[in-house]
Design a protein around this motif. Structure first.
Motif: not given
Length: 225
Positions: A25-35, A116-122, A142-152
């Motif tokens: 969360a302290r990396l301040h990446l553009p968009g979402a935070v890697p989850d 992300t969609l469900l969180y925004a909807g709620v 950004s959420a899909a990109l960061y999580d996809l890079l971190l997943a492996p």
């Protein structure tokens, strides 16, 4: 859930949450935070199934709702991760083996976008419109990109730990399959046990025939006498 599953899930969730809050969360990446918490829930759900995934997701989300610096209503992220963990658990392979990395990566992308969609909807239901001001399409990408890079680097390790905590059922299955494959190979090769059995059967039949002929000869000799 088993005690070893509860203990392992608790440790992994706490570690993932601490790393996410204090580092990512302290990396301040553009968009979402890697989850990282979401990826941990996905890895456990792919091993424990839909019920275990829902329970782990609810617990992880509730912990994230209560952990500082939470700025949303308690239970919001618990609902999101509970739903994501349930549907991710439905993608659990039947034999516990992943045929390729395409399936888990598709699950990660779908979970990142869906959470992300469900969180925004709620949030929209409870009056939180922050997602509209930030930009929902940018958050999704950004959420899909960061999580996809971190997943492996996350999901395979979590799945391995979960299987080890369950007394490594894949290792037992592999050992059984190895032994079965060896015996099957011997039987189907035509040069091992089957051939020896056939030879032994022919030898036994010939021995029986000789015994019968000797007995017949003795009987005839008695009759001749």
């Amino acid at each position: 859930m088993r005690v070893n599953r509860i203990l392992l899930s608790t440790v992994l969730v706490v570690v993932a949450l601490v790393i996410q809050v204090s580092v990512l969360a302290r990396l301040h990446l553009p968009g979402a935070v890697p989850d990282l918490l979401l990826l941990t829930v996905l890895g456990l759900a792919l091993v424990y199934g839909h019920v275990g995934g829902a329970l782990v997701g609810f617990g992880a989300g509730l912990l994230a709702d209560l952990a500082p610096p939470a700025d949303h209503a308690a239970g919001r992220y618990a609902l999101v991760l509970c739903v994501i963990g349930y549907f991710a658990g439905l993608a659990k392979p039947e034999n516990g083996r992943l045929r390729s990395a395409v399936g888990p990566m598709a699950v990660v992308v779908a979970a990142a976008a869906g959470s992300t969609l469900l969180y925004a909807g709620v949030g929209a239901l409870v009056g939180d419109t922050a997602a509209r001001h930030v930009g929902l399409p940018g958050l999704l990408f950004s959420a899909a990109l960061y999580d996809l890079l971190l997943a492996p680097f996350t999901v395979p390790g979590v799945m391995w730990l979960a299987r080890r905590a369950d007394n490594d059922p894949l290792a037992e299955t592999a050992a059984t399959a190895k032994g079965g494959g060896l015996s099957t190979g011997w039987l189907n090769s035509g040069t091992g046990l089957r051939v020896g059995t056939r030879r032994g059967g022919l030898g036994a039949l010939r021995a029986r025939a000789r015994i019968r002929s000797a007995r017949v000869g003795r009987i005839k000799g008695v009759k001749r006498l």
